[in-house]
Design a protein around this motif. Sequence first.
Motif: not given
Length: 281
Positions: A92-97
Amino acid sequence: MEEIGAALNQMVPLKAPGPDGFSLAFIKSTGPQWEGRMWGKEGFMAVKLDMSKAYDRVEWRFLEAVMKKMGFDDRWVRLIMMCVTSVNYKVLVNRTPMGNIIPSRGIRQEDPISPYLFLICAEALSALLVKRKVRHWKRMSRILQIYEDASGQKLNKEKTSIFFSRNTEQMTKRRILELTGVPENHRFDTYLGLPALVGKSRSQAFKGIKDRIWKRLQDWKLKFLSQAGKEILLKAVIQAILTYSMSIFMLPKCLNSEINSLMQKFWWRQHNKDSGIHWMS
């Protein structure tokens, strides 16, 4: 590799691995036999080995080879290895997979079958120890190095400890502790999440299982689950905690009753109340 192969050849097909695979053979004697070694002129010691990131380091080829040597059917081994090798991860990077990470070794955390697979790997170490009839730390260190190279495991000396019988001389203790560089432990509490030694109070020995379940059920986030969500949690998570324990030990009836009570209270509890009405037994 020759020594690993020779050790695997000594393994009995379908031998059932126990929870004490990483302790020396005589640690299995938790009853009168072990107590008998507390007296007399000859002292004994048991070594509790802790492997660093044990699940993450398991080599897939090693696991497969050990299962085949233990006599498991080829089709069953293929199914297990499909489960083990099909995992992939995303970050998760900034809540994005992001990304698609495909590992090349390791077994999954929190998977109900993982403890069994880990014990199957540990059975290779047990075979090495029995084959060599270990009595000296230097020889044991050599065996551990062989096992580390083949399995991918790595000994964590900070968490490894030694337990001495009460008749061991103090000078002998000091020399061994200086040579090994690991601390002395006066009692073994748990091994792979289970009590290593079970005394007279069985309820106290397994109290940790109840505490784990209680902590899971006390999570504030669980108060917002639907009835269907509660059912999934109880069946897939809470009962899975008990599955491994009950395959090794027969748990006390009083402990089972207390755990059932915790599960019932969680099931009937309302969103905004500590407890609800138990509509049926």
